[in-house]
Design an enzyme around this catalytic site. Structure first.
Site, PDB file in Angstrom:
ATOM      1  N   CYS A   1       0.507   6.841  -0.091  1.00  0.00           N
ATOM      2  CA  CYS A   1      -0.798   6.287   0.289  1.00  0.00           C
ATOM      3  C   CYS A   1      -1.564   7.205   1.214  1.00  0.00           C
ATOM      4  O   CYS A   1      -2.767   7.123   1.314  1.00  0.00           O
ATOM      5  CB  CYS A   1      -0.631   4.949   0.989  1.00  0.00           C
ATOM      6  SG  CYS A   1       0.626   3.970   0.239  1.00  0.00           S
TER       7      CYS A   1
ATOM      8  N   ASN B   1       8.101   2.251   4.663  1.00  0.00           N
ATOM      9  CA  ASN B   1       7.967   2.985   3.399  1.00  0.00           C
ATOM     10  C   ASN B   1       8.312   4.464   3.505  1.00  0.00           C
ATOM     11  O   ASN B   1       8.566   5.118   2.506  1.00  0.00           O
ATOM     12  CB  ASN B   1       6.543   2.835   2.830  1.00  0.00           C
ATOM     13  CG  ASN B   1       5.472   3.052   3.870  1.00  0.00           C
ATOM     14  OD1 ASN B   1       5.476   2.441   4.936  1.00  0.00           O
ATOM     15  ND2 ASN B   1       4.549   3.942   3.573  1.00  0.00           N
TER      16      ASN B   1
ATOM     17  N   SER C   1       3.936  -7.232  -3.099  1.00  0.00           N
ATOM     18  CA  SER C   1       3.373  -6.413  -4.167  1.00  0.00           C
ATOM     19  C   SER C   1       4.303  -6.512  -5.369  1.00  0.00           C
ATOM     20  O   SER C   1       5.467  -6.880  -5.215  1.00  0.00           O
ATOM     21  CB  SER C   1       3.316  -4.973  -3.655  1.00  0.00           C
ATOM     22  OG  SER C   1       2.575  -4.178  -4.518  1.00  0.00           O
ATOM     23  N   ALA C   2       3.808  -6.193  -6.562  1.00  0.00           N
ATOM     24  CA  ALA C   2       4.684  -6.243  -7.744  1.00  0.00           C
ATOM     25  C   ALA C   2       5.218  -4.860  -8.117  1.00  0.00           C
ATOM     26  O   ALA C   2       6.343  -4.723  -8.588  1.00  0.00           O
ATOM     27  CB  ALA C   2       3.925  -6.825  -8.928  1.00  0.00           C
ATOM     28  N   HIS C   3       4.398  -3.812  -7.861  1.00  0.00           N
ATOM     29  CA  HIS C   3       4.751  -2.517  -8.459  1.00  0.00           C
ATOM     30  C   HIS C   3       5.860  -1.759  -7.741  1.00  0.00           C
ATOM     31  O   HIS C   3       6.328  -0.726  -8.220  1.00  0.00           O
ATOM     32  CB  HIS C   3       3.504  -1.630  -8.608  1.00  0.00           C
ATOM     33  CG  HIS C   3       2.980  -1.036  -7.338  1.00  0.00           C
ATOM     34  ND1 HIS C   3       3.252   0.253  -6.965  1.00  0.00           N
ATOM     35  CD2 HIS C   3       2.193  -1.539  -6.374  1.00  0.00           C
ATOM     36  CE1 HIS C   3       2.632   0.515  -5.823  1.00  0.00           C
ATOM     37  NE2 HIS C   3       1.984  -0.565  -5.444  1.00  0.00           N
TER      38      HIS C   3
ATOM     39  N   ALA D   1      -0.327  -5.445  -2.110  1.00  0.00           N
ATOM     40  CA  ALA D   1      -0.040  -5.637  -0.681  1.00  0.00           C
ATOM     41  C   ALA D   1      -1.180  -5.139   0.215  1.00  0.00           C
ATOM     42  O   ALA D   1      -1.368  -5.657   1.314  1.00  0.00           O
ATOM     43  CB  ALA D   1       1.268  -4.947  -0.315  1.00  0.00           C
ATOM     44  N   THR D   2      -1.963  -4.160  -0.250  1.00  0.00           N
ATOM     45  CA  THR D   2      -3.104  -3.704   0.567  1.00  0.00           C
ATOM     46  C   THR D   2      -4.067  -4.863   0.792  1.00  0.00           C
ATOM     47  O   THR D   2      -4.458  -5.166   1.927  1.00  0.00           O
ATOM     48  CB  THR D   2      -3.828  -2.534  -0.144  1.00  0.00           C
ATOM     49  OG1 THR D   2      -2.934  -1.430  -0.213  1.00  0.00           O
ATOM     50  CG2 THR D   2      -5.096  -2.123   0.584  1.00  0.00           C
TER      51      THR D   2
HETATM   52  N1  PMP Z   1       2.626  -1.802   2.714  1.00  0.00           N
HETATM   53  C1  PMP Z   1       3.635  -0.933   2.524  1.00  0.00           C
HETATM   54  C2  PMP Z   1       4.769  -0.895   3.493  1.00  0.00           C
HETATM   55  C3  PMP Z   1       3.626  -0.097   1.408  1.00  0.00           C
HETATM   56  O1  PMP Z   1       4.632   0.759   1.206  1.00  0.00           O
HETATM   57  C4  PMP Z   1       2.545  -0.164   0.510  1.00  0.00           C
HETATM   58  C5  PMP Z   1       2.468   0.763  -0.690  1.00  0.00           C
HETATM   59  N2  PMP Z   1       2.695   2.087  -0.381  1.00  0.00           N
HETATM   60  C6  PMP Z   1       1.521  -1.086   0.759  1.00  0.00           C
HETATM   61  C7  PMP Z   1       1.603  -1.888   1.878  1.00  0.00           C
HETATM   62  C8  PMP Z   1       0.359  -1.220  -0.177  1.00  0.00           C
HETATM   63  O2  PMP Z   1       0.793  -1.845  -1.351  1.00  0.00           O
HETATM   64  P1  PMP Z   1      -0.085  -1.865  -2.684  1.00  0.00           P
HETATM   65  O3  PMP Z   1       0.140  -0.547  -3.340  1.00  0.00           O
HETATM   66  O4  PMP Z   1       0.494  -3.022  -3.452  1.00  0.00           O
HETATM   67  O5  PMP Z   1      -1.487  -2.109  -2.300  1.00  0.00           O
END
Ligand code: PMP
Length: 385
Positions: free
Chosen positions: A326, A153, A201-203, A72-73
């Protein structure tokens, strides 16, 4: 071994996902999915395209609207920076987002600001949600793009994506949604919700790390400019050899979440209700956000008289966190809680507990009892000073 209650930061992979990935890695599908001159590449390509169908079907999209990314990043970066670079033709454009967003959205917004666009961030209400009235009031005529997350999150608070989406569609504004925390957990229909771009995102949903996707509405957006340059994979919008096993794992995780969404939600809600009921006798704590409009798997609670580090340490049998994984590398107070109006000592006394498919009711209840014990122990220590 501690009990894992940090599902908002990542989830363990479902056993079905591990089996699927193992099978893909062991079969003769190790060819490069772009090498269509032989059976190895063709077989990998077939897996990629079937996986695209799985991801598309979870959100009511067409398979050719799904672009693979590393998570997702990257999807957030592409949706904002890639869109800006493709569409920007010198005119002054205004992008609107919120202080609730993940850093990958906020930093992407700052980077297009450096390139000359106007960017503004709206304030959530005290519960950590975007009020539609505030949103509409902040809307300037030249806003052409809105980015708003679905589930937060840190607090689990859920924005009314459909309402915002309908407003944007009516006013010809491109609407991007960061669905990293909601995909596979609550229903999403990109057509009904009028979404133009969506990050996945998958994880976070029992799939592998390092893979994700971006939904690109082909009628309203069509294309974005690649921010990763190279061989022109993914119709020239995202270069790089596709990781077949990761993508197959993501598709399996999404298929499973489609089957289990209702049951998972009910179970996780039960964990939350039991947890909150059990801790309700503790004095002097508050829920950051509200129960109403919260995804039940994420609970953010504040003990203004205590430090989160001490609480986490005292809850020695449970893996819980201070907030977002994060930003926990940087010792800054959470920008999300700050935007909700929490004071520094309230932010410093906040812990996040997040439940998942694998959490048992017993574990949720034991965590509540351990928290009661930890709070009383820490308050006794303070009293003794
Ligand atoms: N957006 C949100 C709301 C998230 O919670 C996260 C992961 N903490 C991300 C983006 C980033 O996702 P990824 O770890 O797949 O890069």
């Amino acid at each position: 071994m501690k009990t894992y209650l940090d599902f908002a930061s990542t989830t363990p992979m479902a056993s079905e996902v591990i089996e699927k990935m193992h099978a893909v890695m062991s079969e003769a599908s190790y060819g490069n999915p772009s090498s269509l001159d032989h059976q190895f590449g063709l077989s990998a390509n077939k897996i990629i395209e079937e996986s695209r169908e799985s991801v598309a079907s979870l959100i009511n999209a067409n398979p050719d609207e799904i672009l693979w990314t590393s998570g997702a990043t990257e999807s957030n970066n592409m949706a904002i920076v890639g869109f800006h670079q493709f569409q920007y033709k010198g005119q002054s454009m205004r992008f609107l987002s919120s202080h609730l967003e993940h850093k990958s959205v906020i930093e992407s917004m700052h980077s297009i600001k450096d390139l000359g666009s106007n960017v503004c961030f709206i304030q959530p209400n005290e519960h950590g949600r975007i009020d539609i009235e505030t949103f509409v009031n902040q809307m300037e005529e030249d806003v052409i793009y809105v980015s708003c997350m679905h589930v937060n999150n840190e607090t689990g608070l859920t924005n009314d994506i459909e309402e915002i989406g309908k407003y944007c569609r009516k006013n010809e504004i491109i609407f991007h949604v960061d669905a990293a925390q909601s995909i596979g957990k609550i229903p999403i229909d990109v057509k009904d919700m009028c979404i133009d771009l969506m990050s996945m995102s998958a994880h976070k949903v029992y799939g592998p790390k390092g893979v994700g996707a971006l939904y690109i509405n082909k009628d309203t957006v069509g294309r974005i400019k690649s921010i990763i340059l190279g061989g022109g994979q993914e119709r020239g919008m995202r270069s790089g050899t596709l990781p077949t096993h990761q993508i197959a794992g993501m598709a399996k995780a999404y298929d499973l979440s489609k089957e289990r969404m209702d049951d998972d939600y009910k179970h996780i809600k039960q964990c939350r209700d039991n947890f909150i009921k059990t801790i309700s006798n503790i004095d002097g704590w508050k829920l950051n956000g509200t129960d109403k409009d919260a995804y039940p798997g994420i609970i953010s609670i504040c003990f203004p008289d205590l430090y989160s580090e001490s609480l986490i340490y005292a809850m020695e049998d449970f893996a819980i966190s201070r907030g977002s994984a994060c930003s926990s590398d940087h010792d800054e107070p959470s920008h999300v809680l700050k935007s909700m109006g929490l004071l520094d000592h309230e932010i410093n006394g906040t812990i996040r507990i997040s439940f998942g498919r694998n959490t048992t009711l017993n574990e949720a209840e034991s965590a509540a009892f351990e928290l009661i014990k930890a709070v009383s122990h820490l308050r006794n220590l303070k009293g003794g000073n």
